[in-house]
Write an enzyme that holds these catalytic residues in place. Structure first.
Site, mmCIF file in Angstrom:
data_model
loop_
_atom_site.group_PDB
_atom_site.id
_atom_site.type_symbol
_atom_site.label_atom_id
_atom_site.label_comp_id
_atom_site.label_asym_id
_atom_site.label_seq_id
_atom_site.Cartn_x
_atom_site.Cartn_y
_atom_site.Cartn_z
ATOM 1 N N PRO A 96 0.838 -1.214 0.000
ATOM 2 C CA PRO A 96 0.000 0.000 0.000
ATOM 3 C C PRO A 96 0.868 1.258 0.000
ATOM 4 O O PRO A 96 2.010 1.229 0.492
ATOM 5 C CB PRO A 96 -0.791 -0.111 1.313
ATOM 6 C CG PRO A 96 -0.694 -1.545 1.723
ATOM 7 C CD PRO A 96 0.616 -2.046 1.196
ATOM 8 N N PHE A 137 1.161 5.507 1.101
ATOM 9 C CA PHE A 137 1.062 6.128 2.429
ATOM 10 C C PHE A 137 -0.191 6.983 2.578
ATOM 11 O O PHE A 137 -0.868 6.928 3.606
ATOM 12 C CB PHE A 137 2.308 7.000 2.685
ATOM 13 C CG PHE A 137 3.581 6.192 2.668
ATOM 14 C CD1 PHE A 137 4.358 6.104 1.515
ATOM 15 C CD2 PHE A 137 3.971 5.471 3.787
ATOM 16 C CE1 PHE A 137 5.509 5.333 1.480
ATOM 17 C CE2 PHE A 137 5.140 4.697 3.773
ATOM 18 C CZ PHE A 137 5.904 4.629 2.615
ATOM 19 N N ARG A 138 -0.478 7.795 1.512
ATOM 20 C CA ARG A 138 -1.472 8.857 1.699
ATOM 21 C C ARG A 138 -2.772 8.681 0.915
ATOM 22 O O ARG A 138 -3.635 9.544 1.006
ATOM 23 C CB ARG A 138 -0.810 10.214 1.362
ATOM 24 C CG ARG A 138 0.351 10.538 2.320
ATOM 25 C CD ARG A 138 1.105 11.815 1.967
ATOM 26 N NE ARG A 138 2.194 12.032 2.927
ATOM 27 C CZ ARG A 138 3.391 11.446 2.838
ATOM 28 N NH1 ARG A 138 3.662 10.611 1.815
ATOM 29 N NH2 ARG A 138 4.336 11.649 3.736
ATOM 30 N N ASN A 156 11.004 4.938 -2.871
ATOM 31 C CA ASN A 156 10.573 3.663 -2.299
ATOM 32 C C ASN A 156 11.756 2.899 -1.710
ATOM 33 O O ASN A 156 12.893 3.056 -2.160
ATOM 34 C CB ASN A 156 9.893 2.804 -3.378
ATOM 35 C CG ASN A 156 8.682 3.512 -3.960
ATOM 36 O OD1 ASN A 156 8.138 4.412 -3.326
ATOM 37 N ND2 ASN A 156 8.303 3.135 -5.170
ATOM 38 N N ASP A 214 11.514 -0.516 -1.351
ATOM 39 C CA ASP A 214 11.288 -1.947 -1.608
ATOM 40 C C ASP A 214 12.318 -2.559 -2.563
ATOM 41 O O ASP A 214 12.387 -3.775 -2.702
ATOM 42 C CB ASP A 214 9.849 -2.165 -2.130
ATOM 43 C CG ASP A 214 9.527 -1.290 -3.355
ATOM 44 O OD1 ASP A 214 8.396 -0.778 -3.438
ATOM 45 O OD2 ASP A 214 10.420 -1.124 -4.209
ATOM 46 N N HIS A 230 15.463 7.294 -0.072
ATOM 47 C CA HIS A 230 15.049 7.070 1.325
ATOM 48 C C HIS A 230 15.603 5.758 1.846
ATOM 49 O O HIS A 230 15.064 5.169 2.783
ATOM 50 C CB HIS A 230 13.509 7.082 1.422
ATOM 51 C CG HIS A 230 12.947 8.440 1.104
ATOM 52 N ND1 HIS A 230 11.613 8.661 0.859
ATOM 53 C CD2 HIS A 230 13.542 9.650 0.968
ATOM 54 C CE1 HIS A 230 11.415 9.943 0.596
ATOM 55 N NE2 HIS A 230 12.576 10.555 0.643
HETATM 56 N N1 APR Z 1 -1.134 4.423 -9.990
HETATM 57 C C1 APR Z 1 -0.943 5.769 -10.021
HETATM 58 N N2 APR Z 1 -0.888 6.552 -8.894
HETATM 59 C C2 APR Z 1 -1.028 5.912 -7.720
HETATM 60 C C3 APR Z 1 -1.233 4.523 -7.599
HETATM 61 C C4 APR Z 1 -1.283 3.769 -8.806
HETATM 62 N N3 APR Z 1 -1.467 2.433 -8.798
HETATM 63 N N4 APR Z 1 -1.328 4.216 -6.272
HETATM 64 C C5 APR Z 1 -1.189 5.374 -5.590
HETATM 65 N N5 APR Z 1 -1.013 6.394 -6.456
HETATM 66 C C6 APR Z 1 -0.712 7.797 -6.161
HETATM 67 C C7 APR Z 1 -1.516 8.394 -5.035
HETATM 68 O O1 APR Z 1 -2.680 9.023 -5.565
HETATM 69 C C8 APR Z 1 -0.528 9.423 -4.474
HETATM 70 O O2 APR Z 1 -0.593 10.647 -5.199
HETATM 71 O O3 APR Z 1 0.632 7.796 -5.722
HETATM 72 C C9 APR Z 1 0.828 8.790 -4.742
HETATM 73 C C10 APR Z 1 1.426 8.139 -3.509
HETATM 74 O O4 APR Z 1 1.710 9.179 -2.606
HETATM 75 P P1 APR Z 1 2.236 8.836 -1.121
HETATM 76 O O5 APR Z 1 1.388 7.755 -0.538
HETATM 77 O O6 APR Z 1 2.361 10.140 -0.414
HETATM 78 O O7 APR Z 1 3.675 8.189 -1.367
HETATM 79 P P2 APR Z 1 5.017 8.951 -1.702
HETATM 80 O O8 APR Z 1 4.764 10.190 -2.516
HETATM 81 O O9 APR Z 1 5.962 7.959 -2.245
HETATM 82 O O10 APR Z 1 5.508 9.398 -0.223
HETATM 83 C C11 APR Z 1 6.777 10.016 -0.121
HETATM 84 O O11 APR Z 1 6.560 9.934 2.286
HETATM 85 O O12 APR Z 1 5.868 8.576 3.994
HETATM 86 C C12 APR Z 1 6.980 9.113 3.401
HETATM 87 O O13 APR Z 1 9.167 8.298 3.202
HETATM 88 C C13 APR Z 1 7.844 8.012 2.834
HETATM 89 O O14 APR Z 1 8.876 7.798 0.655
HETATM 90 C C14 APR Z 1 7.687 8.153 1.336
HETATM 91 C C15 APR Z 1 7.402 9.639 1.181
#
Ligand code: APR
Length: 280
Positions: free
Chosen positions: A45, A47-48, A119, A121, A138
């Protein structure tokens, strides 16, 4: 003069203009920034995202606020919540997504100038992206140390602790510090290589931003470093950062996997992409 106005307004670039740029060799230094959204299709999953994102599921852990689970100060006195969710975030033997395979395909075609991933992973490397073409901004799960005395901790004991959801503690006498994977927590600095690599963004002739909300600095500032006139493509479920504000920006709203497949189809790379992904 309406006809005059219509011809004067610059045509908003679309996917085809990006595809043409790649096809006629005008984009050979593609810089990519990825986030958790490219691994949700692999089963991790983000984060947001509302309800499905990790930060919406942490209430039972009694954190002061969701991101505390990844803050070094909170971890130093309460490491249990991190290990309660570690297994669900650890890639284990998850298969990379077709989006990870698309990154490996860009590298194979010598079009990947550099990849910044947020990421941890490591699925980019599992999909075939060469290690010298990616920076885990990260950190990642590949190694772990005591957060206090920095002593290294054995991989097999770490795997056991993650599997059991238990906190591993330092093996050095009199230390007793909790062991932490070499992931950059809030309150810690990014790898020193991050500064050095920013020149790659300045050299880019195309930037691709995928699966990130652009909410966390300093990665969120990378798209702003792209030179004026260089197209920036966003492939994401929602708007992110200032992508779309520049004349050359192209936003493809939807899943990353669908977006890279649309690009691959238009580029004539679809079969090569699916084969690369099947072998990942
Ligand atoms: N396809 C396209 N977009 C997607 C998908 C998908 N399958 N799944 C999720 N998203 C989008 C969401 O709408 C969101 O805009 O990807 C984005 C994910 O955002 P976050 O959950 O905030 O993740 P990220 O931007 O990587 O967070 C940055 O925050 O928690 C810290 O260190 C952690 O590296 C992480 C950093």
């Amino acid at each position: 003069n309406t006809a005059q106005q219509v011809t004067n307004t610059p045509k908003k670039p679309d996917i085809q203009s990006i595809v043409d740029r790649i096809k006629n060799g005008k984009a050979t230094r593609i810089v990519v920034l990825t986030g958790a959204g490219i691994s949700t299709g692999a089963g991790i999953p983000d984060f947001r995202s509302p309800t499905t994102g990790l930060y919406d599921k942490l209430a039972p852990l009694g954190l002061p606020y969701p991101e505390a689970i990844f803050h070094i100060n909170y971890f130093s006195h309460t490491p249990e919540p991190f290990y309660a969710i570690a297994r669900a975030r650890h890639p284990g033997n998850l298969k990379p997504t077709v989006t990870h395979a698309f990154l490996a395909l860009l590298a194979k075609k010598n079009l990947l100038h550099f990849l910044f991933t947020q990421n941890i992973d490591g699925l980019e490397q599992d999909a075939g992206v060469p290690a010298d073409k990616v920076l885990w901004t990260h950190g990642n799960w590949k190694s772990q140390h005591c957060y206090k005395c920095k002593a290294h901790y054995p991989d097999d004991l770490m795997r056991k602790a993650i599997g059991a959801g238990e906190v591993p503690y330092c093996l050095q006498d009199e230390c007793g510090g909790a062991v932490k994977p070499d992931v950059v927590f809030f309150g810690q600095s990014l790898p020193i290589e991050f500064e050095k690599r920013q020149k790659e963004v300045l050299e880019a002739d195309l930037m691709l931003v995928m699966g990130t909300s652009l909410k966390v600095a300093p990665c969120s500032r990378l798209p702003c470093l792209v030179r004026e006139g260089v197209p920036r493509i966003l492939i994401n479920n929602e708007k992110a950062g200032d992508l779309g504000n520049r004349g050359e920006d192209v936003c493809m709203f939807g899943t990353c996997d669908d977006g890279v497949r649309r690009l691959a189809d238009a580029l004539g790379w679809r079969e090569e992409l699916e084969t690369l992904w099947a072998d990942a």
